[in-house]
Design an enzyme around this catalytic site. Structure first.
Site, PDB file in Angstrom:
ATOM      1  N   CYS A   1      -8.650   9.626  -0.292  1.00 28.57           N
ATOM      2  CA  CYS A   1      -8.426   9.137   0.945  1.00 28.57           C
ATOM      3  C   CYS A   1      -7.548  10.551   1.551  1.00 28.57           C
ATOM      4  O   CYS A   1      -6.445  10.480   1.234  1.00 28.57           O
ATOM      5  CB  CYS A   1      -7.857   8.082   1.101  1.00 28.57           C
ATOM      6  SG  CYS A   1      -7.392   7.493   2.522  1.00 28.57           S
TER       7      CYS A   1
ATOM      8  N   CYS B   1      -3.575   9.122  10.021  1.00 28.46           N
ATOM      9  CA  CYS B   1      -3.689   7.532  10.414  1.00 28.46           C
ATOM     10  C   CYS B   1      -2.336   7.017  10.753  1.00 28.46           C
ATOM     11  O   CYS B   1      -1.227   7.658  10.268  1.00 28.46           O
ATOM     12  CB  CYS B   1      -4.022   6.946   9.092  1.00 28.46           C
ATOM     13  SG  CYS B   1      -3.910   4.970   8.967  1.00 28.46           S
TER      14      CYS B   1
ATOM     15  N   CYS C   1       1.140   4.468   4.949  1.00 28.42           N
ATOM     16  CA  CYS C   1       1.069   3.995   3.419  1.00 28.42           C
ATOM     17  C   CYS C   1       1.493   5.107   2.648  1.00 28.42           C
ATOM     18  O   CYS C   1       1.129   6.102   2.733  1.00 28.42           O
ATOM     19  CB  CYS C   1      -0.356   3.424   3.025  1.00 28.42           C
ATOM     20  SG  CYS C   1      -0.976   2.121   4.097  1.00 28.42           S
TER      21      CYS C   1
ATOM     22  N   CYS D   1     -18.637   7.897   2.239  1.00 37.59           N
ATOM     23  CA  CYS D   1     -17.301   7.445   2.594  1.00 37.59           C
ATOM     24  C   CYS D   1     -16.950   8.188   3.883  1.00 37.59           C
ATOM     25  O   CYS D   1     -16.853   9.609   3.731  1.00 37.59           O
ATOM     26  CB  CYS D   1     -16.418   7.690   1.550  1.00 37.59           C
ATOM     27  SG  CYS D   1     -14.713   7.451   1.960  1.00 37.59           S
TER      28      CYS D   1
ATOM     29  N   GLU E   1     -12.970  14.659   6.895  1.00 39.74           N
ATOM     30  CA  GLU E   1     -13.654  14.757   5.861  1.00 39.74           C
ATOM     31  C   GLU E   1     -14.615  13.444   5.579  1.00 39.74           C
ATOM     32  O   GLU E   1     -14.174  12.449   5.756  1.00 39.74           O
ATOM     33  CB  GLU E   1     -12.565  14.810   4.476  1.00 39.74           C
ATOM     34  CG  GLU E   1     -11.902  13.785   4.330  1.00 39.74           C
ATOM     35  CD  GLU E   1     -10.690  14.250   3.497  1.00 39.74           C
ATOM     36  OE1 GLU E   1     -10.092  15.165   3.659  1.00 39.74           O
ATOM     37  OE2 GLU E   1     -10.202  13.274   2.474  1.00 39.74           O
TER      38      GLU E   1
ATOM     39  N   CYS F   1      -0.595   7.429   0.404  1.00 38.28           N
ATOM     40  CA  CYS F   1      -2.034   7.846   0.825  1.00 38.28           C
ATOM     41  C   CYS F   1      -1.700   9.162   1.343  1.00 38.28           C
ATOM     42  O   CYS F   1      -0.889   9.398   2.187  1.00 38.28           O
ATOM     43  CB  CYS F   1      -2.540   6.828   1.787  1.00 38.28           C
ATOM     44  SG  CYS F   1      -3.933   7.184   2.705  1.00 38.28           S
TER      45      CYS F   1
HETATM   46  N1  SAH Z   1      -7.387   2.684   6.231  1.00 40.73           N
HETATM   47  C1  SAH Z   1      -8.271   1.570   5.311  1.00 40.73           C
HETATM   48  C2  SAH Z   1      -9.349   2.643   4.853  1.00 40.73           C
HETATM   49  C3  SAH Z   1      -9.199   3.837   4.255  1.00 40.73           C
HETATM   50  S1  SAH Z   1      -8.035   3.918   2.931  1.00 40.73           S
HETATM   51  C4  SAH Z   1      -7.255   1.183   4.177  1.00 40.73           C
HETATM   52  O1  SAH Z   1      -6.264   1.308   3.940  1.00 40.73           O
HETATM   53  O2  SAH Z   1      -8.046   0.034   3.835  1.00 40.73           O
HETATM   54  C5  SAH Z   1      -9.477   3.424   1.709  1.00 40.73           C
HETATM   55  C6  SAH Z   1      -8.627   2.626   0.443  1.00 40.73           C
HETATM   56  O3  SAH Z   1      -8.273   3.954  -0.465  1.00 40.73           O
HETATM   57  C7  SAH Z   1      -7.451   1.838   0.655  1.00 40.73           C
HETATM   58  O4  SAH Z   1      -7.586   0.448  -0.161  1.00 40.73           O
HETATM   59  C8  SAH Z   1      -6.326   2.609   0.181  1.00 40.73           C
HETATM   60  O5  SAH Z   1      -5.228   1.814   0.190  1.00 40.73           O
HETATM   61  C9  SAH Z   1      -6.782   3.367  -0.708  1.00 40.73           C
HETATM   62  N2  SAH Z   1      -6.017   4.608  -1.079  1.00 40.73           N
HETATM   63  C10 SAH Z   1      -5.222   5.423  -0.258  1.00 40.73           C
HETATM   64  N3  SAH Z   1      -4.557   6.358  -0.969  1.00 40.73           N
HETATM   65  C11 SAH Z   1      -4.993   6.249  -2.039  1.00 40.73           C
HETATM   66  C12 SAH Z   1      -4.655   6.747  -3.348  1.00 40.73           C
HETATM   67  N4  SAH Z   1      -3.709   7.905  -3.155  1.00 40.73           N
HETATM   68  N5  SAH Z   1      -4.940   6.450  -4.535  1.00 40.73           N
HETATM   69  C13 SAH Z   1      -5.946   5.238  -4.676  1.00 40.73           C
HETATM   70  N6  SAH Z   1      -6.370   4.683  -3.666  1.00 40.73           N
HETATM   71  C14 SAH Z   1      -5.772   4.856  -2.414  1.00 40.73           C
HETATM   72 FE1  SF4 Z   2      -4.133   4.641   6.554  1.00 36.80          FE
HETATM   73 FE2  SF4 Z   2      -4.159   5.537   4.239  1.00 36.80          FE
HETATM   74 FE3  SF4 Z   2      -2.928   3.269   4.508  1.00 36.80          FE
HETATM   75 FE4  SF4 Z   2      -5.580   3.268   4.741  1.00 36.80          FE
HETATM   76  S1  SF4 Z   2      -4.176   3.732   2.932  1.00 36.80           S
HETATM   77  S2  SF4 Z   2      -4.193   2.428   6.245  1.00 36.80           S
HETATM   78  S3  SF4 Z   2      -5.822   5.470   5.666  1.00 36.80           S
HETATM   79  S4  SF4 Z   2      -2.422   5.176   5.452  1.00 36.80           S
END
Ligand code: SAH
Ligand code: SF4
Length: 344
Positions: A334, A110, A114, A103, A90, A117
């Site tokens: 994300c 991934c 995390c 974006c 996406e 996420c």
């Molecule tokens: N993988 C990279 C970039 C993609 S995620 C990273 O983790 O930095 C982009 C941002 O969205 C990151 O700061 C991530 O921690 C945040 N993010 C992911 N899931 C989220 C959520 N459910 N609510 C708020 N921020 C989130």
């Molecule tokens: Fe991967 Fe989501 Fe963690 Fe970014 S926030 S590194 S996209 S798992």
């Protein structure tokens, strides 16, 4: 081969092997990156035989939009794309004042896992090629071009960890940066990483003009580890050393991302610890209330708690902005849309 996977030099070589003059490669490059033509048929400035060769040898249908969603205020458009192997990714366009921020994704899923996420909850499938990354930009550039508008900023914050797919991500940025092509300024890109320390150091030493954001979310190892497994490999001390190295090497400000989760990392104590951690570093904190996902029980912070958090940072000399949640009604967080598609 995907057409956007080619460098101009590759295209020039190919055109030569077809017995065509070199200027044809430049015409194709301009067609792709300045006119946003998205099929070989559109290259009406080329002889028909060359157009056919292009279509036979390269794929132009890299992304098929399968779902388009607009937020209720009409300012955010999210598109779900099918790749040639049927996988989904996406990309989101956010309109804010005169900004048109895109974006984009760098991977299907991934590997970083995390917990909060949606993409992390999906697991890792594969890297995107540079051409698949570029195709997301060209799709929206074309869409805006038809409205006499342009993309102004690109954030590499969609699905995936860009520094886990370093080579293809940088190749895509460099190709989009080409003055003879799309000519998108390096300073208008922001890459976000979960904290892959060796890649941060490499990125710093390459002295790119691209902005760097680091997803911190916690300032103590125990808490960060429970949210971000990557912290087991590269802990906060190592990460901060790499961030300091980045700022010293490039002279550029670094952004720290902080998803505010109610009662978890939005307390005054957490804000004070963060301020201590970042003291003296040329940086900025981007705090964003958690976007709730089905696989994680944490809740978003409240406005009051977010304001209190910001105030403590600012009183300690750390600039902080609270990002507005955009497109929450279309799961623009994300990976949220793609994971929704997979599980429903
Ligand atoms: N993988 C990279 C970039 C993609 S995620 C990273 O983790 O930095 C982009 C941002 O969205 C990151 O700061 C991530 O921690 C945040 N993010 C992911 N899931 C989220 C959520 N459910 N609510 C708020 N921020 C989130
Ligand atoms: Fe991967 Fe989501 Fe963690 Fe970014 S926030 S590194 S996209 S798992």
């Amino acid at each position: 081969m995907l057409i956007y996977d080619l460098e101009l030099a590759d295209l020039t070589e190919t055109v030569k092997t077809w017995g065509e003059p070199v200027f044809r490669a430049n015409q194709i490059w301009t067609g792709l990156y300045k006119n946003f033509w998205q099929s070989a048929d559109e290259f009406t400035n080329l002889p028909k035989a060359l157009r056919e060769k292009l279509a036979e040898n390269f794929r132009f249908d890299i992304l098929t939009p399968t779902l388009k969603l607009d937020s209720s205020d009409g300012q955010t458009r999210k598109t779900l794309f099918k790749l040639q192997d049927g996988r989904q990714i996406e990309a989101v366009l956010m309109r804010y004042d005169r900004r048109r921020t895109l974006c984009i994704s760098t991977q299907v899923g991934c590997a970083m896992g995390c917990t909060f996420c949606a993409t992390g909850q999906m697991g890792f499938t594969r890297h995107l090629s540079s051409g698949e990354i570029i195709a997301q930009v060209m799709y929206y550039a074309h869409l805006l071009h038809n409205e006499n508008d342009v993309v102004t900023n690109i954030v590499v914050m969609g699905m995936g960890e860009p520094f886990h797919n370093y080579k293809n991500t940088m190749a895509a940025i460099d190709r989009l940066n080409d003055p003879n092509g799309y000519n998108f300024g390096a300073r208008r890109f922001t890459i976000s990483t979960s904290g892959l320390v060796p890649a941060i150091r490499q990125f710093a030493s390459e002295k790119r003009q691209v902005n760097l954001a680091v997803s911190l979310h916690a300032s103590e190892n125990d808490l960060r580890q429970s949210m971000m497994p990557v912290n087991k490999k590269y802990d906060i001390e190592e990460l901060m050393q790499a961030c300091r190295y980045y700022v010293e090497t490039t002279g550029r400000r670094i952004t720290f991302e902080w998803a505010l989760i109610n009662g978890v990392n939005d307390t005054p104590e957490q804000a004070k610890k963060l301020a201590t951690l970042l003291k003296g570093l040329l940086c900025h904190v981007n705090a964003i209330p958690l976007n709730p996902t089905t696989g994680y029980e944490g809740k978003a912070t409240t406005r009051e708690r977010a304001e209190a958090f910001k105030l403590i940072l600012e009183q300690n000399g750390i600039p902080c902005t609270i990002r507005i949640r955009r497109g929450i009604d279309i799961q623009a967080g994300c990976g949220q849309l793609a994971s929704h598609q997979l599980t429903h």
